[in-house]
Design a protein around this motif. Structure first.
Motif, short mmCIF file in Angstrom:
data_model
loop_
_atom_site.label_atom_id
_atom_site.label_comp_id
_atom_site.label_asym_id
_atom_site.label_seq_id
_atom_site.Cartn_x
_atom_site.Cartn_y
_atom_site.Cartn_z
N ARG A 37 0.83 -1.21 0.00
CA ARG A 37 0.00 0.00 0.00
C ARG A 37 0.86 1.26 0.00
NH1 ARG A 37 -5.36 1.55 1.96
NH2 ARG A 37 -5.45 3.68 1.21
N ASP A 41 0.51 3.88 -2.97
CA ASP A 41 0.08 5.25 -2.67
C ASP A 41 1.11 6.27 -3.15
OD1 ASP A 41 -2.27 4.30 -1.54
OD2 ASP A 41 -1.63 4.63 0.54
N HIS A 44 1.00 6.50 -7.01
CA HIS A 44 -0.11 7.26 -7.56
C HIS A 44 -0.01 8.75 -7.26
CE1 HIS A 44 -2.44 4.29 -9.67
NE2 HIS A 44 -1.89 3.44 -8.84
N ASP A 54 -6.02 10.76 -12.73
CA ASP A 54 -7.18 9.87 -12.60
C ASP A 54 -6.81 8.40 -12.52
OD1 ASP A 54 -9.04 11.99 -12.69
OD2 ASP A 54 -8.87 12.07 -14.87
N ARG A 56 -5.86 4.90 -11.11
CA ARG A 56 -6.14 4.21 -9.86
C ARG A 56 -5.39 2.87 -9.86
NH1 ARG A 56 -7.07 8.54 -9.06
NH2 ARG A 56 -9.02 9.60 -8.70
N PRO A 57 -5.15 2.30 -8.67
CA PRO A 57 -4.45 1.01 -8.62
C PRO A 57 -5.07 -0.07 -9.51
CG PRO A 57 -4.53 1.97 -6.44
CD PRO A 57 -5.38 2.85 -7.33
N HIS A 59 -6.51 0.28 -12.25
CA HIS A 59 -6.20 0.57 -13.64
C HIS A 59 -4.87 -0.05 -14.05
CE1 HIS A 59 -8.79 4.48 -13.24
NE2 HIS A 59 -9.53 3.39 -13.29
N THR A 90 -14.63 -1.84 -16.72
CA THR A 90 -13.25 -1.35 -16.52
C THR A 90 -12.69 -0.82 -17.83
OG1 THR A 90 -12.88 -2.89 -14.69
CG2 THR A 90 -10.92 -2.02 -15.81
N ARG A 93 -14.19 2.52 -18.64
CA ARG A 93 -13.61 3.59 -17.81
C ARG A 93 -12.22 3.96 -18.32
NH1 ARG A 93 -13.82 8.14 -15.63
NH2 ARG A 93 -12.58 8.44 -13.78
#
Length: 174
Positions: A37, A41, A44, A54, A56-57, A59, A90, A93
């Motif tokens: 994590r 974090d 990103h 935009d 995200r993990p 993705h 997914t 998006r």
């Protein structure tokens, strides 16, 4: 085998089981997850600063699963461990964010193939560079060789077939 004496002991999350030499055994998966994590974090945060606010993990897992040859929604779902419908959402998006495009499969016009765009490739390339920098930072903080020793140990403990699984997002989602 499981020690029946320890199974019936009450675990205090603040202290663990009395007598544990290196900390409570249940702490290991939390430490591994917390390390993961922390890296994700930081990744990103850096990706947002580099033009991918935009991302995200999930993705990243999906873009890796699509790969350089593309994938249908069914293939993407299998690779991610989610339903075809979830994989389709997914892909939609990712398309809305400009990371992928969809086109008819040349072998079967009834199927659509999801392919990475230059923007998607840029995200993957930047991710690789950030991970290299984060790994180097951990190596500086932990001391020479400790990160490498950790990686070597994990490679010895984790079967080769499970090392690069992309279905974590589906697995965590239940």
């Amino acid at each position: 085998m499981v020690d029946d004496k320890k199974v019936n002991q009450v675990v205090d999350p603040g202290k663990g089981i009395a007598g544990a030499e290196d900390g409570p055994a249940w702490e290991l998966p939390f430490l591994l997850l917390s390390g993961f994590r922390a890296l994700i974090d930081r990744l990103h945060g850096e990706l947002a600063a580099q033009g991918h606010p935009d991302a995200r993990p999930a993705h990243g897992f999906a873009l890796q699963a699509i790969g350089p040859d593309g994938a249908t929604a069914s293939e993407l779902g299998r690779r991610l461990g989610v339903s075809k419908q979830a994989a389709g959402k997914t892909a939609d998006r990712l398309a809305a964010l400009g990371y992928v495009t969809t086109a008819a499969d040349p072998a079967d016009a009834r199927r659509k193939v999801v392919r990475l765009t230059p923007h998607g490739l840029d995200l993957l390339n930047r991710s690789a560079a950030v991970f290299a920098a984060l790994r180097a930072e951990w190596a500086r903080q932990a001391g020479p060789g400790r990160v490498q020793d950790m990686e070597t140990t994990l490679r010895a403990l984790v079967p080769a077939s499970d090392r690069y699984r992309l279905d974590a997002a589906g697995w965590l989602g239940g």
